[in-house]
Design a protein around this motif. Structure first.
Motif: not given
Length: 231
Positions: A4-18
């Protein structure tokens, strides 16, 4: 760190860069290979009724909202903390953003009704044209929804966390940025996710015209139009 934490980091920490990367390279490729598609494909010639009112309401509202987000989220608190507090900034954002959002909403609803109900415009519209209007409506409603949620906490803390999220993304600190909004409400998170998705969609939709600046039009010669003489 759990899933769950990884998904949160992906959506709000990595996805913006993508999204930003796809936007930049997608715009570059579209400009390089399909310059004639770099337009809004205006439908005003098909049906001009209410077009000017709807378009003006939408664009005035959305420009104020976008500028408010840009300066509000990317300006460090230290720049204005001497003359405006975090709670005061939140109230100002709620009032200005709320008024601009309602203006934009009226214009957008008029554009949606026009796009879907007029047979000529509907038949010449692509799936992307119609889907984009619905996505913009959902994003606008979520944005207006955050105003009502913000009324439950007028201390400005959440607004500061959202601003710090954007600023830490800008200085390449994705994991810390994601942690700042981990406790944000679902309305905020959906608004942030959909806003990021709209950035990703820019190269593939009529949103491409946002980054156009045809300033050379100001110095262009007038076009000479002559009526055909009656025979």
């Amino acid at each position: 760190m759990n899933a769950e934490n990884w998904m949160h980091v992906f959506l709000y920490g990595i996805y913006p860069y993508i999204a930003i990367t796809v936007c930049i390279f997608g715009c570059w490729v579209r400009f390089d290979t399909s310059q004639y598609t770099w337009k809004t494909s205006s439908s005003q010639m098909l049906q001009p009724r209410n077009m000017r009112v709807a378009s003006n309401l939408f664009h005035i509202g959305i420009l104020i909202v976008l500028l408010g987000h840009l300066f509000g989220m990317f300006t460090p608190h230290a720049v204005y903390e001497h003359f405006i507090t975090a709670p005061q900034k939140q109230i100002m954002a709620m009032v200005v953003g709320g008024v601009a959002g309602v203006v934009c909403l009226f214009g957008l609803i008029m554009l949606i009704i026009r796009r879907f109900s007029d047979p000529r415009i509907s038949h010449t519209s692509t799936f992307g044209d119609k889907a984009l209007l619905i996505i913009l409506l959902a994003q606008l409603l979520l944005g207006l929804g955050t105003i009502f949620v913000s009324m439950d906490h007028m201390d400005g803390v959440m607004m500061m966390n959202l601003a710090n999220w954007a600023q830490n993304l800008a200085i390449l600190r994705p994991v810390y940025a994601a942690s700042l909004v981990e406790q944000a409400g679902i309305v905020y998170k959906l608004h942030m996710f959909l806003g990021t998705t709209l950035i990703l969609l820019v190269p593939f939709t009529r949103l491409i015209h946002i980054i156009s600046a045809p300033i050379w039009y100001l110095g262009r010669r007038y076009q000479i139009v002559r009526q055909k003489s009656a025979q």
